[in-house]
Design a protein around this motif. Structure first.
Motif, PDB file in Angstrom:
ATOM      1  N   ALA A 108       1.434  -6.477  30.283  1.00 28.66           N
ATOM      2  CA  ALA A 108       2.451  -6.225  31.305  1.00 28.66           C
ATOM      3  C   ALA A 108       3.417  -5.109  30.913  1.00 28.66           C
ATOM      4  CB  ALA A 108       3.226  -7.508  31.591  1.00 28.66           C
ATOM      5  N   ASN A 109       3.940  -5.141  29.696  1.00 34.82           N
ATOM      6  CA  ASN A 109       4.947  -4.162  29.274  1.00 34.82           C
ATOM      7  C   ASN A 109       4.504  -3.261  28.135  1.00 34.82           C
ATOM      8  OD1 ASN A 109       6.838  -5.151  31.138  1.00 34.82           O
ATOM      9  ND2 ASN A 109       7.372  -6.816  29.737  1.00 34.82           N
ATOM     10  N   THR A 110       3.275  -3.422  27.694  1.00 30.55           N
ATOM     11  CA  THR A 110       2.787  -2.626  26.569  1.00 30.55           C
ATOM     12  C   THR A 110       1.268  -2.594  26.615  1.00 30.55           C
ATOM     13  OG1 THR A 110       3.054  -2.243  24.190  1.00 30.55           O
ATOM     14  CG2 THR A 110       2.641  -4.522  24.888  1.00 30.55           C
ATOM     15  N   ASN A 111       0.687  -1.898  25.679  1.00 33.16           N
ATOM     16  CA  ASN A 111      -0.767  -1.834  25.531  1.00 33.16           C
ATOM     17  C   ASN A 111      -1.098  -2.119  24.071  1.00 33.16           C
ATOM     18  OD1 ASN A 111      -1.358  -0.729  28.262  1.00 33.16           O
ATOM     19  ND2 ASN A 111      -0.075   0.916  27.485  1.00 33.16           N
ATOM     20  N   LEU A 112      -2.168  -2.872  23.859  1.00 30.81           N
ATOM     21  CA  LEU A 112      -2.652  -3.132  22.504  1.00 30.81           C
ATOM     22  C   LEU A 112      -3.858  -2.248  22.240  1.00 30.81           C
ATOM     23  CD1 LEU A 112      -2.539  -7.022  22.225  1.00 30.81           C
ATOM     24  CD2 LEU A 112      -1.051  -5.382  21.083  1.00 30.81           C
ATOM     25  N   TYR A 113      -3.879  -1.628  21.078  1.00 30.14           N
ATOM     26  CA  TYR A 113      -4.978  -0.746  20.702  1.00 30.14           C
ATOM     27  C   TYR A 113      -5.557  -1.169  19.375  1.00 30.14           C
ATOM     28  CZ  TYR A 113      -3.124   2.213  24.347  1.00 30.14           C
ATOM     29  OH  TYR A 113      -2.698   2.683  25.560  1.00 30.14           O
ATOM     30  N   GLY A 114      -6.861  -1.267  19.324  1.00 26.34           N
ATOM     31  CA  GLY A 114      -7.572  -1.468  18.075  1.00 26.34           C
ATOM     32  C   GLY A 114      -8.081  -0.103  17.636  1.00 26.34           C
ATOM     33  N   ILE A 115      -7.842   0.238  16.384  1.00 27.05           N
ATOM     34  CA  ILE A 115      -8.305   1.525  15.861  1.00 27.05           C
ATOM     35  C   ILE A 115      -9.183   1.299  14.639  1.00 27.05           C
ATOM     36  CG2 ILE A 115      -6.404   2.919  16.750  1.00 27.05           C
ATOM     37  CD1 ILE A 115      -5.151   2.746  13.923  1.00 27.05           C
ATOM     38  N   GLU A 116     -10.119   2.198  14.459  1.00 27.00           N
ATOM     39  CA  GLU A 116     -10.969   2.199  13.269  1.00 27.00           C
ATOM     40  C   GLU A 116     -10.605   3.427  12.451  1.00 27.00           C
ATOM     41  OE1 GLU A 116     -15.574   1.367  12.253  1.00 27.00           O
ATOM     42  OE2 GLU A 116     -15.189   2.752  13.902  1.00 27.00           O
ATOM     43  N   PHE A 117     -10.341   3.211  11.161  1.00 24.29           N
ATOM     44  CA  PHE A 117      -9.945   4.305  10.289  1.00 24.29           C
ATOM     45  C   PHE A 117     -11.125   5.233   9.998  1.00 24.29           C
ATOM     46  CE2 PHE A 117      -6.873   1.108   8.151  1.00 24.29           C
ATOM     47  CZ  PHE A 117      -5.976   1.224   9.193  1.00 24.29           C
ATOM     48  N   ASP A 118     -10.865   6.549  10.073  1.00 28.49           N
ATOM     49  CA  ASP A 118     -11.831   7.539   9.594  1.00 28.49           C
ATOM     50  C   ASP A 118     -11.495   7.895   8.148  1.00 28.49           C
ATOM     51  OD1 ASP A 118     -13.230   7.692  12.009  1.00 28.49           O
ATOM     52  OD2 ASP A 118     -11.891   9.222  12.784  1.00 28.49           O
ATOM     53  N   THR A 119     -10.224   8.255   7.910  1.00 26.06           N
ATOM     54  CA  THR A 119      -9.753   8.553   6.556  1.00 26.06           C
ATOM     55  C   THR A 119      -8.359   7.987   6.361  1.00 26.06           C
ATOM     56  OG1 THR A 119      -8.836  10.704   7.196  1.00 26.06           O
ATOM     57  CG2 THR A 119     -11.093  10.685   6.347  1.00 26.06           C
ATOM     58  N   VAL A 120      -8.050   7.594   5.123  1.00 25.86           N
ATOM     59  CA  VAL A 120      -6.734   7.070   4.779  1.00 25.86           C
ATOM     60  C   VAL A 120      -6.290   7.747   3.494  1.00 25.86           C
ATOM     61  CG1 VAL A 120      -5.416   5.007   4.144  1.00 25.86           C
ATOM     62  CG2 VAL A 120      -7.278   4.838   5.813  1.00 25.86           C
ATOM     63  N   HIS A 121      -5.059   8.304   3.519  1.00 26.89           N
ATOM     64  CA  HIS A 121      -4.500   8.956   2.333  1.00 26.89           C
ATOM     65  C   HIS A 121      -3.107   8.408   2.088  1.00 26.89           C
ATOM     66  CE1 HIS A 121      -7.664  11.977   2.411  1.00 26.89           C
ATOM     67  NE2 HIS A 121      -7.457  12.073   3.704  1.00 26.89           N
ATOM     68  N   GLU A 122      -2.769   8.220   0.820  1.00 29.36           N
ATOM     69  CA  GLU A 122      -1.405   7.824   0.471  1.00 29.36           C
ATOM     70  C   GLU A 122      -0.517   9.046   0.531  1.00 29.36           C
ATOM     71  OE1 GLU A 122      -0.659   5.301  -2.900  1.00 29.36           O
ATOM     72  OE2 GLU A 122      -2.732   4.598  -2.835  1.00 29.36           O
ATOM     73  N   VAL A 123       0.718   8.852   1.020  1.00 29.33           N
ATOM     74  CA  VAL A 123       1.697   9.925   1.113  1.00 29.33           C
ATOM     75  C   VAL A 123       2.702   9.732  -0.013  1.00 29.33           C
ATOM     76  CG1 VAL A 123       3.467  11.007   2.549  1.00 29.33           C
ATOM     77  CG2 VAL A 123       1.435  10.018   3.614  1.00 29.33           C
ATOM     78  N   ALA A 124       2.949  10.782  -0.750  1.00 34.28           N
ATOM     79  CA  ALA A 124       3.899  10.691  -1.872  1.00 34.28           C
ATOM     80  C   ALA A 124       5.336  10.622  -1.400  1.00 34.28           C
ATOM     81  CB  ALA A 124       3.731  11.895  -2.783  1.00 34.28           C
TER      82      ALA A 124
ATOM     83  N   GLU B  43       0.804  -1.214   0.000  1.00 36.19           N
ATOM     84  CA  GLU B  43       0.000   0.000   0.000  1.00 36.19           C
ATOM     85  C   GLU B  43       0.839   1.267   0.000  1.00 36.19           C
ATOM     86  OE1 GLU B  43      -0.452  -2.638   1.856  1.00 36.19           O
ATOM     87  OE2 GLU B  43      -2.463  -3.322   1.374  1.00 36.19           O
ATOM     88  N   GLY B  44       2.105   1.177   0.351  1.00 38.55           N
ATOM     89  CA  GLY B  44       2.979   2.348   0.410  1.00 38.55           C
ATOM     90  C   GLY B  44       2.851   3.061   1.750  1.00 38.55           C
ATOM     91  N   ARG B  45       3.202   4.348   1.775  1.00 35.69           N
ATOM     92  CA  ARG B  45       3.101   5.132   3.000  1.00 35.69           C
ATOM     93  C   ARG B  45       1.698   5.711   3.110  1.00 35.69           C
ATOM     94  NH1 ARG B  45       7.953   9.163   3.369  1.00 35.69           N
ATOM     95  NH2 ARG B  45       6.466  10.217   2.055  1.00 35.69           N
ATOM     96  N   LEU B  46       1.096   5.540   4.283  1.00 31.18           N
ATOM     97  CA  LEU B  46      -0.279   5.981   4.501  1.00 31.18           C
ATOM     98  C   LEU B  46      -0.351   6.978   5.642  1.00 31.18           C
ATOM     99  CD1 LEU B  46      -2.076   2.520   4.320  1.00 31.18           C
ATOM    100  CD2 LEU B  46      -1.745   4.173   2.469  1.00 31.18           C
ATOM    101  N   TYR B  47      -1.201   7.973   5.477  1.00 28.39           N
ATOM    102  CA  TYR B  47      -1.495   8.970   6.499  1.00 28.39           C
ATOM    103  C   TYR B  47      -2.946   8.736   6.900  1.00 28.39           C
ATOM    104  CZ  TYR B  47      -1.661  13.556   8.698  1.00 28.39           C
ATOM    105  OH  TYR B  47      -1.774  14.581   9.596  1.00 28.39           O
ATOM    106  N   ILE B  48      -3.177   8.464   8.184  1.00 27.29           N
ATOM    107  CA  ILE B  48      -4.476   7.966   8.637  1.00 27.29           C
ATOM    108  C   ILE B  48      -5.026   8.793   9.789  1.00 27.29           C
ATOM    109  CG2 ILE B  48      -5.622   5.978   9.704  1.00 27.29           C
ATOM    110  CD1 ILE B  48      -3.347   4.273   8.357  1.00 27.29           C
ATOM    111  N   TRP B  49      -6.320   9.087   9.732  1.00 32.33           N
ATOM    112  CA  TRP B  49      -7.076   9.594  10.877  1.00 32.33           C
ATOM    113  C   TRP B  49      -7.858   8.406  11.392  1.00 32.33           C
ATOM    114  CZ3 TRP B  49      -7.272  14.132  13.492  1.00 32.33           C
ATOM    115  CH2 TRP B  49      -6.661  15.241  12.888  1.00 32.33           C
ATOM    116  N   ALA B  50      -7.814   8.177  12.713  1.00 28.52           N
ATOM    117  CA  ALA B  50      -8.501   7.009  13.284  1.00 28.52           C
ATOM    118  C   ALA B  50      -8.945   7.319  14.707  1.00 28.52           C
ATOM    119  CB  ALA B  50      -7.571   5.807  13.272  1.00 28.52           C
ATOM    120  N   ARG B  51      -9.756   6.406  15.238  1.00 24.42           N
ATOM    121  CA  ARG B  51     -10.140   6.527  16.644  1.00 24.42           C
ATOM    122  C   ARG B  51      -9.943   5.188  17.314  1.00 24.42           C
ATOM    123  NH1 ARG B  51     -15.310   4.541  17.461  1.00 24.42           N
ATOM    124  NH2 ARG B  51     -16.417   4.170  15.538  1.00 24.42           N
TER     125      ARG B  51
END
Length: 97
Positions: free
Chosen positions: A81-97, A65-73
């Motif tokens: 224990a040492n990290t957190n897992l996050y599920g996100i839903e995309f609002d918008t996705v744009h390819e970055v040149a 897909e290349g480089r993506l710029y994403i707005w999500a929630r």
């Protein structure tokens, strides 16, 4: 018999770095790793704390897909224990040149 997952889109595993920014464009996570992604969302891990429904801007690189710029929630939070897992839903996705 295993339960079938109720997902809107199939996920693909991926291990790459995710850059995370707040709504004003300031970097807010020093280290974040993509776990998997689909057409509608993704899962990433980081020691940084985010809240459910928090809006984020992300930049990531995927091989096909290349480089993506994403707005999500944030739609899912799982503390580990040492990290957190996050599920996100995309609002918008744009390819970055």
């Amino acid at each position: 018999m295993a339960d079938k997952e109720n997902r809107r889109a199939p996920r693909r595993n991926h291990n790459s770095v995710v850059e995370i920014y707040d709504e004003e464009g300031r970097a807010i996570a020093e280290v974040a790793h993509l776990v998997d992604f689909s057409e509608v969302g993704a899962c990433f891990s980081t020691p940084k704390l985010f809240t459910l429904h928090q809006r984020l801007r992300l930049r990531l690189r995927l091989l096909r897909e290349g480089r993506l710029y994403i707005w999500a929630r944030v739609v899912r939070v799982q503390k580990k224990a040492n990290t957190n897992l996050y599920g996100i839903e995309f609002d918008t996705v744009h390819e970055v040149a």
